[in-house]
Write a protein that holds these residues in place. Structure first.
Motif, short mmCIF file in Angstrom:
data_model
loop_
_atom_site.label_atom_id
_atom_site.label_comp_id
_atom_site.label_asym_id
_atom_site.label_seq_id
_atom_site.Cartn_x
_atom_site.Cartn_y
_atom_site.Cartn_z
N UNK A 26 0.80 -1.22 0.00
CA UNK A 26 0.00 0.00 0.00
C UNK A 26 0.84 1.28 0.00
N UNK A 27 1.73 1.41 0.95
CA UNK A 27 2.43 2.68 1.13
C UNK A 27 3.48 2.94 0.06
N UNK A 28 4.22 1.90 -0.33
CA UNK A 28 5.26 2.10 -1.35
C UNK A 28 4.66 2.58 -2.68
N UNK A 29 3.58 1.96 -3.21
CA UNK A 29 2.99 2.49 -4.44
C UNK A 29 2.49 3.93 -4.30
N UNK A 30 1.99 4.28 -3.11
CA UNK A 30 1.53 5.67 -2.90
C UNK A 30 2.71 6.63 -3.00
N UNK A 31 3.83 6.28 -2.38
CA UNK A 31 5.01 7.14 -2.43
C UNK A 31 5.57 7.23 -3.85
N UNK A 32 5.57 6.09 -4.57
CA UNK A 32 6.04 6.10 -5.96
C UNK A 32 5.14 6.98 -6.82
N UNK A 33 3.82 6.87 -6.61
CA UNK A 33 2.87 7.70 -7.36
C UNK A 33 3.08 9.17 -7.04
N UNK A 34 3.36 9.48 -5.79
CA UNK A 34 3.64 10.87 -5.41
C UNK A 34 4.89 11.37 -6.11
N UNK A 35 5.89 10.51 -6.23
CA UNK A 35 7.11 10.91 -6.93
C UNK A 35 6.88 11.14 -8.41
N UNK A 36 5.96 10.36 -9.03
CA UNK A 36 5.66 10.52 -10.45
C UNK A 36 5.08 11.90 -10.77
N UNK A 37 4.44 12.54 -9.78
CA UNK A 37 3.81 13.84 -10.05
C UNK A 37 4.85 14.90 -10.45
N UNK A 38 6.10 14.65 -10.18
CA UNK A 38 7.15 15.61 -10.52
C UNK A 38 7.78 15.32 -11.88
N UNK A 39 7.25 14.33 -12.60
CA UNK A 39 7.83 13.94 -13.88
C UNK A 39 6.73 13.86 -14.95
N UNK A 40 7.17 13.83 -16.20
CA UNK A 40 6.28 13.51 -17.31
C UNK A 40 6.92 12.38 -18.11
N UNK A 41 6.05 11.66 -18.87
CA UNK A 41 6.54 10.54 -19.64
C UNK A 41 6.05 9.23 -19.07
N UNK A 42 6.66 8.13 -19.50
CA UNK A 42 6.27 6.81 -19.03
C UNK A 42 7.47 5.87 -19.08
N UNK A 43 7.24 4.62 -18.74
CA UNK A 43 8.34 3.66 -18.65
C UNK A 43 8.94 3.32 -20.01
N UNK A 44 8.22 3.58 -21.11
CA UNK A 44 8.72 3.25 -22.44
C UNK A 44 9.62 4.35 -22.99
#
Length: 296
Positions: A26-44
């Motif tokens: 639960x908590x790790x995905x939330x923190x990762x999602x919070x970190x994504x807000x500072x970026x654009x793009x995707x894994x590809x």
């Protein structure tokens, strides 16, 4: 038992594995999602740091504003419907049907366990206008009315979505609230009846206050679920016509997986999280004030 619960080492051994799993899941995905807000793009294509640009875009995005408005409207209407009809069913089970309510509870609860797609297909057929008229339009034309294209307008499509989700879930809230009603002491009910309380007076002054804790829990459970509505809208209207029935969850899904903008999708998810926390806080504060007034 007191010796076991008073030992901090034992508590750590018992709760440690569960807390570890909860943190990872639960908590790790939330923190990762919070970190994504500072970026654009995707894994590809990769990620590019953009700082708070996603939040600036969020505040100026009219589609997200419309999705937020739809989400809030849906949450208010469906939550009221779910809890109100559920409470009515609970009163029916507890005071009218009593021991004979088992079969009725099972039948009313049945839509809860039905697949979302099956329920959506059922309501598409009920409200269809072409190629064949559904039951609702057939009923309208039998009284000389004009059949409606229920899914061709955002307002009528919202009405169908709300009716479907209230019908589908009121059985669950009926059982949940019924569990709170049967815990009301029988001697309290008998004393109230001897004092002349019956009907609405009995419900208003005895049943409702004593069932308030489970009622508040149902409200919190319902509104958090309705704010995160996704599958029923996707299966019934796919957010259409246009994007008039698109909640924040579908907007988040489209940005993340259709357009490949993980960062902006995570920003929308963060907005939804803040809305859920704010609404839960308001409900808790309201419940605390009601308890204080009742105590005084």
């Amino acid at each position: 038992m007191k010796n076991v619960l008073g030992d901090k080492r034992t508590i750590a051994i018992l709760l440690g594995p569960a807390l570890l799993v909860y943190s990872v899941v639960m908590l790790v995905p939330v923190l990762v999602s919070l970190g994504y807000t500072l970026f654009e793009g995707n894994a590809i294509v990769g990620f590019t740091f953009v700082g708070f640009d996603n939040f600036v875009r969020l505040f100026g995005d009219s589609e997200v504003h419309a999705a937020l408005l739809f989400t809030l409207k849906y949450a208010v209407v469906v939550t009221i419907g779910q809890v109100l009809f559920g409470y009515g069913l609970a009163l029916l089970y507890a005071f009218a049907l009593k021991r004979a309510s088992g079969l009725i509870r099972t039948l009313v609860f049945f839509p809860v366990v039905m697949p979302t797609v099956a329920v959506a297909l059922l309501f598409q057929q009920l409200f269809s206008v072409a190629p064949t008229q559904g039951v609702v339009n057939s009923f309208i034309t039998s009284f000389g009315g004009v059949p409606l294209d229920w899914f061709g307008d955002g307002g009528s499509a919202f009405f169908v979505i709300a009716i479907m989700d209230i019908w589908r879930s009121m059985g669950f809230y009926g059982v949940l609230l019924y569990s709170g009603l049967i815990d009301i002491p029988e001697d309290v009910m008998e004393s109230a009846r001897l004092d002349g309380a019956s009907g609405w007076k009995l419900i208003r002054h005895i049943v409702l206050p004593l069932s308030l804790p489970v009622l508040i829990s149902s409200l919190i459970f319902s509104i958090n679920g309705t704010l995160k509505v996704f599958d029923s809208v996707l299966a019934l209207t796919n957010g259409g016509p246009g994007s008039t029935t698109s909640p924040l969850t579908i907007a988040m899904f489209d940005q993340s997986f259709t357009y490949g903008q993980y960062g902006y999708g995570s920003t929308i998810a963060m907005l939804l999280t803040m809305v859920c926390l704010a609404v839960t806080f308001v409900v808790f504060r309201g419940a605390a004030r009601n308890r204080q007034r009742a105590a005084s």
